[in-house]
Design a protein around this motif. Sequence first.
Motif, PDB file in Angstrom:
ATOM      1  N   ALA A 191       0.981  -1.009   0.013  1.00 43.17           N
ATOM      2  CA  ALA A 191      -0.198  -0.183   0.030  1.00 43.17           C
ATOM      3  C   ALA A 191       1.028   1.333  -0.056  1.00 43.17           C
ATOM      4  CB  ALA A 191      -1.028   0.127   1.258  1.00 43.17           C
ATOM      5  N   CYS A 192       0.445   2.427  -0.659  1.00 43.32           N
ATOM      6  CA  CYS A 192       1.509   3.569  -1.138  1.00 43.32           C
ATOM      7  C   CYS A 192       0.639   4.657  -0.513  1.00 43.32           C
ATOM      8  CB  CYS A 192       1.422   3.493  -2.453  1.00 43.32           C
ATOM      9  SG  CYS A 192       2.553   4.766  -3.296  1.00 43.32           S
ATOM     10  N   GLY A 193       1.608   5.551  -0.222  1.00 43.70           N
ATOM     11  CA  GLY A 193       1.197   6.961   0.351  1.00 43.70           C
ATOM     12  C   GLY A 193       0.502   7.858  -0.710  1.00 43.70           C
ATOM     13  N   VAL A 194       0.626   7.467  -2.101  1.00 44.19           N
ATOM     14  CA  VAL A 194       0.022   8.091  -2.956  1.00 44.19           C
ATOM     15  C   VAL A 194      -1.408   8.366  -2.956  1.00 44.19           C
ATOM     16  CG1 VAL A 194      -0.297   8.360  -5.586  1.00 44.19           C
ATOM     17  CG2 VAL A 194       1.872   8.066  -4.636  1.00 44.19           C
ATOM     18  N   THR A 195      -1.824   6.961  -2.315  1.00 44.16           N
ATOM     19  CA  THR A 195      -3.645   6.795  -2.235  1.00 44.16           C
ATOM     20  C   THR A 195      -4.287   7.890  -1.358  1.00 44.16           C
ATOM     21  OG1 THR A 195      -2.812   4.333  -1.746  1.00 44.16           O
ATOM     22  CG2 THR A 195      -5.244   4.965  -1.313  1.00 44.16           C
ATOM     23  N   PRO A 196      -3.732   8.272  -0.450  1.00 43.84           N
ATOM     24  CA  PRO A 196      -4.433   9.550   0.136  1.00 43.84           C
ATOM     25  C   PRO A 196      -4.365  10.798  -0.576  1.00 43.84           C
ATOM     26  CG  PRO A 196      -2.441   9.002   1.613  1.00 43.84           C
ATOM     27  CD  PRO A 196      -2.870   7.897   0.767  1.00 43.84           C
ATOM     28  N   GLN A 197      -3.261  10.904  -1.417  1.00 47.82           N
ATOM     29  CA  GLN A 197      -3.200  12.197  -2.417  1.00 47.82           C
ATOM     30  C   GLN A 197      -4.426  11.980  -3.426  1.00 47.82           C
ATOM     31  OE1 GLN A 197       0.751  13.272  -3.669  1.00 47.82           O
ATOM     32  NE2 GLN A 197       1.613  12.465  -1.580  1.00 47.82           N
ATOM     33  N   ALA A 198      -4.471  10.643  -3.996  1.00 50.21           N
ATOM     34  CA  ALA A 198      -5.336  10.599  -4.895  1.00 50.21           C
ATOM     35  C   ALA A 198      -6.869  10.572  -4.569  1.00 50.21           C
ATOM     36  CB  ALA A 198      -5.098   9.052  -5.721  1.00 50.21           C
ATOM     37  N   VAL A 199      -6.940  10.177  -3.404  1.00 49.97           N
ATOM     38  CA  VAL A 199      -8.359  10.211  -2.676  1.00 49.97           C
ATOM     39  C   VAL A 199      -8.832  11.699  -2.267  1.00 49.97           C
ATOM     40  CG1 VAL A 199      -9.496   9.889  -0.491  1.00 49.97           C
ATOM     41  CG2 VAL A 199      -8.499   8.018  -1.902  1.00 49.97           C
ATOM     42  N   ILE A 200      -7.819  12.460  -1.771  1.00 50.13           N
ATOM     43  CA  ILE A 200      -8.110  13.899  -1.675  1.00 50.13           C
ATOM     44  C   ILE A 200      -8.480  14.498  -2.827  1.00 50.13           C
ATOM     45  CG2 ILE A 200      -6.873  16.049  -0.770  1.00 50.13           C
ATOM     46  CD1 ILE A 200      -5.492  14.289   1.729  1.00 50.13           C
ATOM     47  N   LYS A 201      -7.463  14.248  -3.948  1.00 45.61           N
ATOM     48  CA  LYS A 201      -7.455  15.085  -5.274  1.00 45.61           C
ATOM     49  C   LYS A 201      -9.244  14.760  -5.869  1.00 45.61           C
ATOM     50  CE  LYS A 201      -5.217  15.811  -9.744  1.00 45.61           C
ATOM     51  NZ  LYS A 201      -4.497  15.166 -10.623  1.00 45.61           N
ATOM     52  N   GLN A 202      -9.406  13.597  -5.656  1.00 49.45           N
ATOM     53  CA  GLN A 202     -10.967  13.213  -6.108  1.00 49.45           C
ATOM     54  C   GLN A 202     -12.002  13.965  -5.021  1.00 49.45           C
ATOM     55  OE1 GLN A 202     -14.251  11.651  -4.429  1.00 49.45           O
ATOM     56  NE2 GLN A 202     -12.425  11.022  -3.546  1.00 49.45           N
ATOM     57  N   ALA A 203     -11.577  14.106  -3.864  1.00 44.48           N
ATOM     58  CA  ALA A 203     -12.586  14.766  -3.024  1.00 44.48           C
ATOM     59  C   ALA A 203     -12.867  16.263  -3.242  1.00 44.48           C
ATOM     60  CB  ALA A 203     -12.303  14.371  -1.640  1.00 44.48           C
ATOM     61  N   LYS A 204     -11.882  16.927  -3.935  1.00 41.20           N
ATOM     62  CA  LYS A 204     -11.763  18.471  -4.108  1.00 41.20           C
ATOM     63  C   LYS A 204     -12.149  19.318  -2.981  1.00 41.20           C
ATOM     64  CE  LYS A 204     -13.029  17.829  -8.978  1.00 41.20           C
ATOM     65  NZ  LYS A 204     -13.078  16.339  -9.008  1.00 41.20           N
ATOM     66  N   PRO A 205     -11.414  18.970  -2.073  1.00 39.34           N
ATOM     67  CA  PRO A 205     -11.634  20.105  -0.953  1.00 39.34           C
ATOM     68  C   PRO A 205     -11.034  21.693  -1.188  1.00 39.34           C
ATOM     69  CG  PRO A 205      -9.563  19.045  -0.453  1.00 39.34           C
ATOM     70  CD  PRO A 205     -10.130  18.370  -1.736  1.00 39.34           C
ATOM     71  N   PRO A 206     -11.794  22.682  -0.777  1.00 41.31           N
ATOM     72  CA  PRO A 206     -11.381  23.755  -1.462  1.00 41.31           C
ATOM     73  C   PRO A 206      -9.861  24.397  -1.308  1.00 41.31           C
ATOM     74  CG  PRO A 206     -12.596  24.194   0.732  1.00 41.31           C
ATOM     75  CD  PRO A 206     -12.521  22.746   0.345  1.00 41.31           C
ATOM     76  N   VAL A 207      -9.123  23.710  -0.237  1.00 42.75           N
ATOM     77  CA  VAL A 207      -7.754  23.935  -0.228  1.00 42.75           C
ATOM     78  C   VAL A 207      -7.196  22.744   0.460  1.00 42.75           C
ATOM     79  CG1 VAL A 207      -7.743  25.231   2.230  1.00 42.75           C
ATOM     80  CG2 VAL A 207      -5.732  25.501   0.524  1.00 42.75           C
ATOM     81  N   CYS A 208      -5.789  22.224   0.008  1.00 37.02           N
ATOM     82  CA  CYS A 208      -5.078  21.285   0.742  1.00 37.02           C
ATOM     83  C   CYS A 208      -3.556  21.699   0.281  1.00 37.02           C
ATOM     84  CB  CYS A 208      -5.661  19.990   0.342  1.00 37.02           C
ATOM     85  SG  CYS A 208      -4.496  18.564   0.629  1.00 37.02           S
ATOM     86  N   ILE A 209      -2.681  21.405   1.434  1.00 38.07           N
ATOM     87  CA  ILE A 209      -1.543  21.248   1.046  1.00 38.07           C
ATOM     88  C   ILE A 209      -0.620  19.880   1.354  1.00 38.07           C
ATOM     89  CG2 ILE A 209       0.816  22.192   1.972  1.00 38.07           C
ATOM     90  CD1 ILE A 209      -0.800  24.760   2.736  1.00 38.07           C
ATOM     91  N   THR A 210       0.102  19.382   0.559  1.00 38.06           N
ATOM     92  CA  THR A 210       0.826  18.498   0.704  1.00 38.06           C
ATOM     93  C   THR A 210       2.362  18.740   0.558  1.00 38.06           C
ATOM     94  OG1 THR A 210       0.975  17.665  -1.719  1.00 38.06           O
ATOM     95  CG2 THR A 210      -1.104  16.809  -0.414  1.00 38.06           C
ATOM     96  N   HIS A 211       3.143  17.760   0.651  1.00 38.93           N
ATOM     97  CA  HIS A 211       4.731  17.753   0.212  1.00 38.93           C
ATOM     98  C   HIS A 211       4.641  17.731  -1.317  1.00 38.93           C
ATOM     99  CE1 HIS A 211       3.727  13.487   0.397  1.00 38.93           C
ATOM    100  NE2 HIS A 211       4.848  13.214  -0.446  1.00 38.93           N
ATOM    101  N   SER A 212       5.689  18.265  -1.897  1.00 37.35           N
ATOM    102  CA  SER A 212       6.113  17.786  -3.393  1.00 37.35           C
ATOM    103  C   SER A 212       6.700  16.408  -3.335  1.00 37.35           C
ATOM    104  CB  SER A 212       6.824  18.983  -3.880  1.00 37.35           C
ATOM    105  OG  SER A 212       7.009  18.940  -5.135  1.00 37.35           O
TER     106      SER A 212
END
Lengths: 258, 258
Positions: free
Chosen positions: A220-241
């Motif tokens: 399982a990979c940490g890209v999962t939460p990033q993909a899930v958040i991208k899909q959820a479209k919160p008004p703002v989110c900050i991640t690491h590059s």
Amino acid sequence: MTPQELRLACRDGSFTTNTSGYCAGYVQANLVILPKSWADEFFVFAQQNPKPCPIIGFSKTPGEPVIRVGGKDVDIRSDLPQYRVWRDGELAGEPADVSDVWQDDFVTFLIGCSFSFEEALLADGLEIRNITEQVNVPMFNTNIACEPTERFYGNQVVSMRPFKAADAIRMIQICSRFPNVHGAPVHLGDPSLIGIEDIQKPDYGDAVTVNEGELPVFTACGVTPQAVIKQAKPPVCITHSPGCMLVTDIPNSKLAIF
Amino acid sequence: MTPQELRLACRDGSFTTNTSGYCAGYVQANLVILPKSWADEFFVFAQQNPKPCPIIGFSKTPGEPVIRVGGKDVDIRSDLPQYRVWRDGELAGEPADVSDVWQDDFVTFLIGCSFSFEEALLADGLEIRNITEQVNVPMFNTNIACEPTERFYGNQVVSMRPFKAADAIRMIQICSRFPNVHGAPVHLGDPSLIGIEDIQKPDYGDAVTVNEGELPVFTACGVTPQAVIKQAKPPVCITHSPGCMLVTDIPNSKLAIF
């Protein structure tokens, strides 16, 4: 360079690159920052999906930029080399500092990263193909559904490392010691059983050689939460590059449960 | 029936069958008895090959028939349902009691048995195909060489249980907790990589169904020391008769290292 020295170099703008290979022995963390109105639900999502989304720390007071669990004097707004700012699910910038977009309702999550278990595998004498071939680990979308919440849902993304069977068994033992950095693999062997059509065509990262007699092992990979958040479209989110992690003061061995 | 009651029933001749399924929760042990002049070398062989030959107890004084590590009042000459007596590597008899062939230079070894980890797997909800299909586990000769001593050498014999990948990963975790009952598997996936030509033609035991999408998982097997001893042809050796184990007072959980 100690983790704190690296963080201070990020803060003053003198360190701007990938953190891979720096501060051996210390936990590097994926970063997710969300407004409180989204963070509570993300917290539930992460608790429901500990393998792709293992939380190793979070800010208890919204707006608090000092993350004590990460180490001494961590200012989460400046102490990573590079960030990604997302607006409504779209990439809106890749700054080296997010102080100017900081909100007093931001909640910070530190999420475990495979660097920690890769170090343990290398220390045991196992070969990690993406390191040998000096490329990013190959990552794939799967048909393994995450346990959803109302707004956060999607399938797991997995990373793949090939091993001979005896090494795969040893890899499973070692990774089982690290539940906070994705833990034991979720699959090994036939990629089609988890919805992967071509092992040489990763959805993220780079392809690696899989030799005759080797099994692909999927974690399982940490890209999962990033993909899930991208899909959820919160008004703002900050991640690491990608690759530009928070380097913490936590020894990797602290994440081992035995 | 408690383990001691079962052992006493063996001793008085009223229990004469397979011990499989009796005294759930207690360790059942493979038995090897050798004259002192062979036992010292066998001890070295076992130490060198802990996966196929995990010693859970042995008699410290040659000729001593009471094996304290096995439980209360264990007389190793009578407390198993059936024995095999080997002379120069050939089967010379299958008595229910070996008092009449006992020698004052005999050293007893108790060797871990897969019943212990199978119980842990079932308790976790995993299906064990040979139990479902009510047959003996399939066992195979391999090309995996044991670490030899002067007189004891040969290839590992393995047992095979098929699992879906996620269950195989869980099985590896659970079996890793039990190093004294063969521990983690030695191989999984392609049988030909360890010299097995046809998964449906076991060398010992019975064939089991391997379904589409399942991986055969191979564990070192207690038949290995028996095969190695048979090849070495000691003048005399006593083992248990297949399936007729020593039922000890040791709880299976005591063999788990974490």
